[in-house]
Design a protein around this motif. Structure first.
Motif, short mmCIF file in Angstrom:
data_model
loop_
_atom_site.label_atom_id
_atom_site.label_comp_id
_atom_site.label_asym_id
_atom_site.label_seq_id
_atom_site.Cartn_x
_atom_site.Cartn_y
_atom_site.Cartn_z
N SER A 88 75.01 55.72 28.61
CA SER A 88 74.83 57.17 28.74
C SER A 88 75.00 57.87 27.40
N GLU A 89 75.99 57.45 26.61
CA GLU A 89 76.22 58.08 25.31
C GLU A 89 75.06 57.82 24.36
N VAL A 90 74.57 56.57 24.34
CA VAL A 90 73.44 56.24 23.47
C VAL A 90 72.21 57.02 23.90
N TYR A 91 72.01 57.16 25.21
CA TYR A 91 70.86 57.91 25.73
C TYR A 91 70.94 59.38 25.31
N GLN A 92 72.12 59.99 25.43
CA GLN A 92 72.27 61.39 25.02
C GLN A 92 72.01 61.56 23.53
N ASN A 93 72.47 60.60 22.72
CA ASN A 93 72.19 60.67 21.28
C ASN A 93 70.69 60.61 21.01
N SER A 94 70.00 59.74 21.74
CA SER A 94 68.56 59.63 21.55
C SER A 94 67.84 60.92 21.95
N LYS A 95 68.30 61.57 23.02
CA LYS A 95 67.67 62.83 23.44
C LYS A 95 67.88 63.92 22.40
N ARG A 96 69.08 63.97 21.82
CA ARG A 96 69.33 64.97 20.77
C ARG A 96 68.43 64.72 19.56
N LEU A 97 68.25 63.44 19.22
CA LEU A 97 67.38 63.12 18.09
C LEU A 97 65.92 63.45 18.40
N GLY A 134 63.10 59.24 9.18
CA GLY A 134 64.40 58.58 9.41
C GLY A 134 64.89 58.77 10.83
N ASP A 135 64.70 59.97 11.38
CA ASP A 135 65.12 60.22 12.77
C ASP A 135 64.33 59.35 13.75
N ILE A 136 63.03 59.18 13.51
CA ILE A 136 62.22 58.35 14.39
C ILE A 136 62.68 56.89 14.34
N VAL A 137 62.98 56.42 13.14
CA VAL A 137 63.48 55.04 13.00
C VAL A 137 64.80 54.88 13.76
N GLU A 138 65.67 55.90 13.67
CA GLU A 138 66.95 55.83 14.37
C GLU A 138 66.76 55.84 15.88
N ILE A 139 65.82 56.65 16.38
CA ILE A 139 65.54 56.68 17.82
C ILE A 139 65.04 55.31 18.28
N GLN A 140 64.17 54.69 17.50
CA GLN A 140 63.67 53.38 17.87
C GLN A 140 64.79 52.34 17.90
N SER A 141 65.73 52.46 16.98
CA SER A 141 66.89 51.55 16.99
C SER A 141 67.74 51.77 18.24
N LEU A 142 67.93 53.03 18.63
CA LEU A 142 68.69 53.34 19.85
C LEU A 142 67.97 52.80 21.08
N GLN A 200 60.73 56.19 28.65
CA GLN A 200 60.30 57.54 28.32
C GLN A 200 60.70 57.93 26.90
N VAL A 201 61.95 57.57 26.52
CA VAL A 201 62.40 57.86 25.16
C VAL A 201 61.55 57.11 24.15
N ALA A 202 61.27 55.82 24.44
CA ALA A 202 60.46 55.01 23.52
C ALA A 202 59.05 55.57 23.39
N GLU A 203 58.47 56.03 24.50
CA GLU A 203 57.12 56.61 24.45
C GLU A 203 57.10 57.89 23.61
N GLU A 204 58.13 58.74 23.77
CA GLU A 204 58.18 59.96 22.97
C GLU A 204 58.32 59.63 21.48
N ALA A 205 59.16 58.61 21.18
CA ALA A 205 59.34 58.22 19.78
C ALA A 205 58.03 57.69 19.20
N ASP A 206 57.29 56.90 19.97
CA ASP A 206 55.99 56.40 19.50
C ASP A 206 55.01 57.54 19.27
N SER A 207 55.04 58.53 20.18
CA SER A 207 54.16 59.69 20.03
C SER A 207 54.49 60.47 18.76
N PHE A 208 55.79 60.67 18.52
CA PHE A 208 56.20 61.38 17.31
C PHE A 208 55.80 60.60 16.06
#
Length: 229
Positions: free
Chosen positions: A14-23, A56-64, A90-98
């Motif tokens: 849950s914490e990692v997911y919330q961090n990814s949403k903020r990013l 850098g934020d996109i790379v971090e999201i992909q790592s999360l 869903q997070v991964a798809e948004e990161a790929d789109s970005f």
């Protein structure tokens, strides 16, 4: 809960997911700023520092996402596992789109930098009527900016048309449900067939009104598109 378990002290799912949403929110804001700079600047050049931060934020999201993918697989309950799998996807798809949007921006920016260099080199070799050449390049830059603005206006008009058509579709569904409920009530009350036929005629009239509105919307979009060309 299994979804709240930690692995190697890296934080709960849950914490990692919330961090990814903020990013994701931060990345979306950064891309919007880059696009504003691109379309408002006369040169069309953006901010290298901002684009590096977004990257850098996109790379971090992909790592999360990689970390979350490992965490949700360890959840014992299948229902919870499936839920978290969809969230992570869903997070991964948004990161790929970005990432795709950033790559397109960087490609356009690199092309403009190359054009600027070629322009400077050409002006450096010109002896004599340099001001005339400079004016030609300025006119071309202004034309490109005008074309980008026209494309933006067309995209906004298209989005408005899609929203209107979606609204018509929602209203049609509401009318169908309301008609079914009304018919059930009328059948229960034993009303005459003439009343039912009256309702059906009204529904056909509403349908033609809806189709007419859709046609008018499409015609307006086509006219606007031809006008902006």
């Amino acid at each position: 809960m299994a979804a709240m378990s930690t692995v190697g002290g890296g934080g709960s799912l849950s914490e990692v997911y919330q961090n990814s949403k903020r990013l994701l929110i931060k990345t979306r804001d950064g891309l919007e700023k880059l696009e504003r700079l691109e379309y408002t600047s006369a040169s069309g050049l953006g901010s290298p520092e901002l684009s590096d931060l977004v990257k850098g934020d996109i790379v971090e999201i992909q790592s999360l996402c990689i970390e979350m993918d490992r965490l949700w697989r360890s959840i014992p309950a299948k229902s919870q596992r499936d839920l978290w799998k969809r969230k992570v996807e869903q997070v991964a798809e948004e990161a790929d789109s970005f990432k795709g949007s950033l790559d397109k921006y960087l490609s356009r920016n690199q092309r403009r930098i190359q054009e600027t260099r070629e322009r400077e080199e050409l002006l450096g070799r010109v002896n004599g009527d340099g001001s005339h050449v400079l004016r030609i390049f300025d006119d071309e830059a202004q034309a490109r900016l005008s074309a980008r603005n026209s494309a933006t206006m067309l995209e906004e008009a298209y989005s408005t048309g899609v929203a209107i058509l979606s609204k018509y579709s929602e209203q049609r569904d509401h009318l169908k449900r309301a008609q079914r409920k009304a018919l059930d009530v009328l059948n229960t009350l034993g009303l005459s067939n003439s009343v039912l036929r009256l309702i059906e005629r009204r529904n056909r009239v509403d349908k033609w009104i809806k189709y007419g509105g859709m046609i008018v919307t499409i015609v307006i979009l086509i006219y606007f598109w031809r006008w902006t060309r």
